[in-house]
Write a protein that holds these residues in place. Sequence first.
Motif, PDB file in Angstrom:
ATOM      1  N   PRO A  32       0.827  -1.205   0.000  1.00  0.00           N
ATOM      2  CA  PRO A  32       0.000   0.000   0.000  1.00  0.00           C
ATOM      3  C   PRO A  32       0.859   1.253   0.000  1.00  0.00           C
ATOM      4  CG  PRO A  32      -0.001  -1.035   2.156  1.00  0.00           C
ATOM      5  CD  PRO A  32       0.697  -1.989   1.237  1.00  0.00           C
ATOM      6  N   SER A  33       0.375   2.265  -0.698  1.00  0.00           N
ATOM      7  CA  SER A  33       1.090   3.537  -0.762  1.00  0.00           C
ATOM      8  C   SER A  33       0.847   4.341   0.509  1.00  0.00           C
ATOM      9  CB  SER A  33       0.629   4.345  -1.980  1.00  0.00           C
ATOM     10  OG  SER A  33       0.883   3.625  -3.165  1.00  0.00           O
ATOM     11  N   LEU A  34       1.817   5.207   0.807  1.00  0.00           N
ATOM     12  CA  LEU A  34       1.689   6.105   1.954  1.00  0.00           C
ATOM     13  C   LEU A  34       1.212   7.467   1.472  1.00  0.00           C
ATOM     14  CD1 LEU A  34       4.960   5.316   3.957  1.00  0.00           C
ATOM     15  CD2 LEU A  34       2.669   4.427   4.369  1.00  0.00           C
ATOM     16  N   TYR A  35       0.372   8.073   2.273  1.00  0.00           N
ATOM     17  CA  TYR A  35      -0.127   9.418   1.972  1.00  0.00           C
ATOM     18  C   TYR A  35       0.297  10.323   3.130  1.00  0.00           C
ATOM     19  CZ  TYR A  35      -2.934   7.040  -1.531  1.00  0.00           C
ATOM     20  OH  TYR A  35      -3.339   6.281  -2.597  1.00  0.00           O
TER      21      TYR A  35
ATOM     22  N   VAL B 262       8.323  10.575   8.466  1.00  0.00           N
ATOM     23  CA  VAL B 262       8.618  10.371   7.047  1.00  0.00           C
ATOM     24  C   VAL B 262       8.254  11.649   6.327  1.00  0.00           C
ATOM     25  CG1 VAL B 262       8.110   9.020   4.993  1.00  0.00           C
ATOM     26  CG2 VAL B 262       8.199   7.897   7.209  1.00  0.00           C
ATOM     27  N   LEU B 263       9.232  12.237   5.622  1.00  0.00           N
ATOM     28  CA  LEU B 263       9.055  13.599   5.113  1.00  0.00           C
ATOM     29  C   LEU B 263       8.757  13.675   3.623  1.00  0.00           C
ATOM     30  CD1 LEU B 263      11.920  15.514   6.965  1.00  0.00           C
ATOM     31  CD2 LEU B 263       9.629  14.960   7.761  1.00  0.00           C
ATOM     32  N   ILE B 264       9.430  12.868   2.822  1.00  0.00           N
ATOM     33  CA  ILE B 264       9.369  13.076   1.388  1.00  0.00           C
ATOM     34  C   ILE B 264       9.663  11.753   0.681  1.00  0.00           C
ATOM     35  CG2 ILE B 264      11.801  13.682   1.176  1.00  0.00           C
ATOM     36  CD1 ILE B 264      11.071  15.749  -0.902  1.00  0.00           C
TER      37      ILE B 264
ATOM     38  N   PRO C 131      11.245  -2.630   7.431  1.00  0.00           N
ATOM     39  CA  PRO C 131      11.891  -3.266   6.272  1.00  0.00           C
ATOM     40  C   PRO C 131      11.023  -3.299   5.026  1.00  0.00           C
ATOM     41  CG  PRO C 131      11.239  -4.915   7.896  1.00  0.00           C
ATOM     42  CD  PRO C 131      11.021  -3.584   8.543  1.00  0.00           C
ATOM     43  N   ASP C 132       9.683  -3.177   5.164  1.00  0.00           N
ATOM     44  CA  ASP C 132       8.804  -3.267   3.998  1.00  0.00           C
ATOM     45  C   ASP C 132       8.553  -1.926   3.326  1.00  0.00           C
ATOM     46  OD1 ASP C 132       8.551  -5.976   4.429  1.00  0.00           O
ATOM     47  OD2 ASP C 132       6.816  -5.733   5.741  1.00  0.00           O
ATOM     48  N   MET C 133       9.061  -0.830   3.870  1.00  0.00           N
ATOM     49  CA  MET C 133       8.802   0.484   3.290  1.00  0.00           C
ATOM     50  C   MET C 133       9.642   0.690   2.031  1.00  0.00           C
ATOM     51  SD  MET C 133       9.229   4.276   5.012  1.00  0.00           S
ATOM     52  CE  MET C 133       8.005   3.947   6.258  1.00  0.00           C
ATOM     53  N   ASP C 134       9.058   1.361   1.066  1.00  0.00           N
ATOM     54  CA  ASP C 134       9.771   1.670  -0.179  1.00  0.00           C
ATOM     55  C   ASP C 134      11.028   2.481   0.137  1.00  0.00           C
ATOM     56  OD1 ASP C 134      10.612   2.229  -2.693  1.00  0.00           O
ATOM     57  OD2 ASP C 134       8.745   3.105  -3.394  1.00  0.00           O
TER      58      ASP C 134
END
Length: 273
Positions: free
Chosen positions: A6-9, A153-155, A176-179
């Motif tokens: 899933p994407s982060l917003y 998480v900034l950018i 570990p699963d974050m892009d």
Amino acid sequence: MGSPVPSLYLDPQIRDWVLFPITIVMILVGILRHYVVQLLQSPPKTLPRPALREQRALTRSNILRATASTSPLPAALYRPISQHLTKSFTEGTYLKDGPPPPNESGRPQPPPNPLSDPAAMDGMMAGMKTQMVMMVPQMVIMGWINFFFQGFVLIKLPFPLTLGFKSMLQRGIETPDMDVRWVSSLSWYFLNFFGLNGLYRLILGGDNSADASRDMAMSPFAGGQAQPGQPQDFVKLFKAELDNLVFSEGLHKWVGEDVEERVLRKYGRLPSS
């Protein structure tokens, strides 16, 4: 097929109240640091005549041997000057403290104590002031980011990266699963720390004191180069220059040798060889 990640917003307020403030604060601190370093630097002191003569003798020898292969001096002038400098470097005539005492034990002379030289002490104090102006603001900014914005998480970077960049871009976030393209607040600080030099050059010019990463690389505690103001051992410098002078005498060639014949041949008054 596995389920897509899933994407982060991100909340726009993170951009307005975290991303922009960190960047602006680091730019302003770098500019302020530049002017503080300029204020702390003492005006250059006039060297005493023996110290000035010591430096000018080395410069004179460098120029003489650097132009040996195309020397403007004929051999009748070049060789007496070279021999005079060779004799002076051998006897230590140009040393500001006079010739070194004879070493009967055969052991190498110990290097001069920098604490006994006021000029060297001034240079070391100037280097320590510069290091303090570099270290203290960066420690305060890092503490400020760790206290207020830890785990943010900034950018998201707009280009793909390999997993090797994950530890560099996501410091302080154990996910570990974050892009890998997402950047944490602490990593954003380090990216600005090493990446704002181009902006400082644009604002303050090429010779600025705002780039803290450059001073950190030059710090002796980081294994970099020696601090400016470190005393030079002119005994060793004169010894090395002595060998270079002897070698350059064999390379001497007067630029005006056979100049009449070359001019006549150039304008067709003599047949070309």
